[in-house]
Design a protein around this motif. Sequence first.
Motif, PDB file in Angstrom:
ATOM      1  N   SER A 149       0.851  -1.190   0.000  1.00  0.00           N
ATOM      2  CA  SER A 149       0.000   0.000   0.000  1.00  0.00           C
ATOM      3  C   SER A 149       0.885   1.238   0.000  1.00  0.00           C
ATOM      4  N   THR A 150       0.430   2.284  -0.675  1.00  0.00           N
ATOM      5  CA  THR A 150       1.127   3.572  -0.706  1.00  0.00           C
ATOM      6  C   THR A 150       0.103   4.665  -0.968  1.00  0.00           C
ATOM      7  N   ASP A 151       0.432   5.842  -0.497  1.00  0.00           N
ATOM      8  CA  ASP A 151      -0.445   6.998  -0.730  1.00  0.00           C
ATOM      9  C   ASP A 151      -0.265   7.581  -2.128  1.00  0.00           C
ATOM     10  N   ALA A 152       0.774   7.161  -2.833  1.00  0.00           N
ATOM     11  CA  ALA A 152       1.050   7.732  -4.149  1.00  0.00           C
ATOM     12  C   ALA A 152       0.060   7.195  -5.179  1.00  0.00           C
ATOM     13  N   THR A 153      -0.528   8.125  -5.953  1.00  0.00           N
ATOM     14  CA  THR A 153      -1.403   7.771  -7.074  1.00  0.00           C
ATOM     15  C   THR A 153      -0.812   8.359  -8.347  1.00  0.00           C
ATOM     16  N   ILE A 154      -1.466   8.102  -9.442  1.00  0.00           N
ATOM     17  CA  ILE A 154      -0.984   8.639 -10.724  1.00  0.00           C
ATOM     18  C   ILE A 154      -0.930  10.160 -10.702  1.00  0.00           C
ATOM     19  N   TYR A 155      -1.746  10.784  -9.843  1.00  0.00           N
ATOM     20  CA  TYR A 155      -1.824  12.246  -9.796  1.00  0.00           C
ATOM     21  C   TYR A 155      -0.883  12.852  -8.758  1.00  0.00           C
ATOM     22  N   SER A 156      -0.180  12.024  -8.005  1.00  0.00           N
ATOM     23  CA  SER A 156       0.673  12.534  -6.929  1.00  0.00           C
ATOM     24  C   SER A 156       1.822  13.366  -7.478  1.00  0.00           C
ATOM     25  N   ASN A 157       2.164  14.419  -6.741  1.00  0.00           N
ATOM     26  CA  ASN A 157       3.266  15.280  -7.139  1.00  0.00           C
ATOM     27  C   ASN A 157       4.604  14.581  -6.939  1.00  0.00           C
ATOM     28  N   VAL A 158       5.614  15.167  -7.530  1.00  0.00           N
ATOM     29  CA  VAL A 158       6.980  14.655  -7.382  1.00  0.00           C
ATOM     30  C   VAL A 158       7.350  14.614  -5.906  1.00  0.00           C
ATOM     31  N   GLY A 159       7.994  13.541  -5.485  1.00  0.00           N
ATOM     32  CA  GLY A 159       8.415  13.406  -4.093  1.00  0.00           C
ATOM     33  C   GLY A 159       8.660  11.956  -3.736  1.00  0.00           C
ATOM     34  N   MET A 160       8.831  11.704  -2.432  1.00  0.00           N
ATOM     35  CA  MET A 160       9.084  10.358  -1.937  1.00  0.00           C
ATOM     36  C   MET A 160       7.877   9.903  -1.124  1.00  0.00           C
ATOM     37  N   TYR A 161       7.429   8.681  -1.407  1.00  0.00           N
ATOM     38  CA  TYR A 161       6.254   8.136  -0.751  1.00  0.00           C
ATOM     39  C   TYR A 161       6.597   6.774  -0.155  1.00  0.00           C
ATOM     40  N   ALA A 162       6.131   6.560   1.101  1.00  0.00           N
ATOM     41  CA  ALA A 162       6.369   5.278   1.762  1.00  0.00           C
ATOM     42  C   ALA A 162       5.516   4.194   1.112  1.00  0.00           C
ATOM     43  N   VAL A 163       6.098   3.008   0.992  1.00  0.00           N
ATOM     44  CA  VAL A 163       5.379   1.834   0.494  1.00  0.00           C
ATOM     45  C   VAL A 163       5.369   0.802   1.614  1.00  0.00           C
ATOM     46  N   GLU A 164       4.179   0.503   2.131  1.00  0.00           N
ATOM     47  CA  GLU A 164       4.034  -0.466   3.218  1.00  0.00           C
ATOM     48  C   GLU A 164       3.817  -1.861   2.636  1.00  0.00           C
ATOM     49  N   ILE A 165       4.235  -2.880   3.409  1.00  0.00           N
ATOM     50  CA  ILE A 165       4.040  -4.277   3.016  1.00  0.00           C
ATOM     51  C   ILE A 165       3.394  -4.994   4.189  1.00  0.00           C
ATOM     52  N   PHE A 166       2.442  -5.895   3.902  1.00  0.00           N
ATOM     53  CA  PHE A 166       1.713  -6.547   4.987  1.00  0.00           C
ATOM     54  C   PHE A 166       0.994  -7.780   4.429  1.00  0.00           C
ATOM     55  N   GLY A 167       0.453  -8.589   5.376  1.00  0.00           N
ATOM     56  CA  GLY A 167      -0.493  -9.633   5.010  1.00  0.00           C
ATOM     57  C   GLY A 167       0.079 -10.958   4.570  1.00  0.00           C
TER      58      GLY A 167
END
Length: 445
Positions: free
Chosen positions: A170-188
């Motif tokens: 899961s991550t908060d980044a979508t196709i519309y997200s601005n340039v930057g760094m986004y955390a990617v979580e792993i689970f399950g």
Amino acid sequence: MPHIIYNINASPTSDAGVYPIILSGANGANYRFEYEAANLIINKAPLSGIINNCNRIYGEYNPSFSMSFTGLKNNELSPIWTKQPRFITYADKYSSVGVYPVSVSDYDAKNYTIDTIEDGTRTITPRKLVLKVNDSDRLYYQDNPTFTYTSTGFVNGDDISVLNKTPEFSTDATIYSNVGMYAVEIFGAEARNYDISYIPGNLIVNKRVLKVVADNKTRRYMTDNPVLTYTIAGFINNETENILLKRPIAQTNATILSDCGEYIIKILGAEAENYDFEYITGLLTITKIDQVIQWKQTFENIHIGDQIELLATADSGLPIEYIISGNVEEYKSGDRTYIDCLGCGEVSIRATQEGSVNYNPAMRVVKYFTISEDASIDNINSDDYSLNIYTKDGYVVNGSLSQQYIEVYDVSGNCKYHGTDKKIHVGKGIVIVRVNGRSYKLVCK
């Protein structure tokens, strides 16, 4: 009663077994004593035990088993074995997580009779497994990539194929997200033999590149630069220049005074949250302009010996050159051009300007006129009388006080003489005498 001594080589810590009892020390006045030996039998003590329960982690070898006992003597911690116990369990290095019974067989203790040894258990616990998200990147306004991960902790040849359930991301980044760094979580994720922990990763959203191309421009010499423009290509998501934090600036070194030629147009200075910029230069081309020769001078009543300054000009300010035919001679004084009329007849003068780095050649202007053969002077004098030239009896007489250099031409412009002689025979007629850069008409009689 006789005093009898009992001698037994056994103590409370002696091992189980048979120990003789030796008698001695009896005496009496009327008797002789004979001794008959006896035995002290030390029997094994009763003992019971239990196999201690123990744990280990999946994938490890079984550690040594141990037991606890009830009935040990003499502060013993363990019996002395005449036959070591053999532990029996189905759990080995490759056994899955769970509880496995442990039993014992084929054992014998030196001093104890072991009634029972209760079974124990071997509990195999999950091994730690770490799943870490691999860092990844993509461009702005692009779908997220397929996230991957790295595992640390598998044993026994296991790999991700043993996962009962694969991990999710899961991550908060979508196709519309601005340039930057986004955390990617792993689970399950789930696996029978592993206790899974997770380390997040990062998704870096990079800027796209806009190509900014300077538009080529053209102007004429000595005119203002046109408005410098550019074209931008590469916008996505229906975006336009309106999203730019700073718009590009077009610059050139060319000024209104710059010579004709090509000048680079540079682009720089643009800024945007989600875009980088590639700049492509253009060219400002400065072209030549036309020039016009202005020559209002009229040539009337021109006579042999006249000296005339040619007054053509070009509106470019460039110097005029003349192409002359007829009985005249051209000479220059500084940036001024003169002609001496040496003989009668038709004269044509073409004023030309062949252009420069900034001007096209001018259209030629032609003047025509006629040199008349009219009366001339008989002598030439100057105010200080140092110049005294006159005609007499078919001669030109150089009567100057110094050696005066003179040139003599006939009316057709042919040179009859040049030098410093005092008398030059020319015969009768009109001649042109040049002295000190000026021309004079003399008549010889």
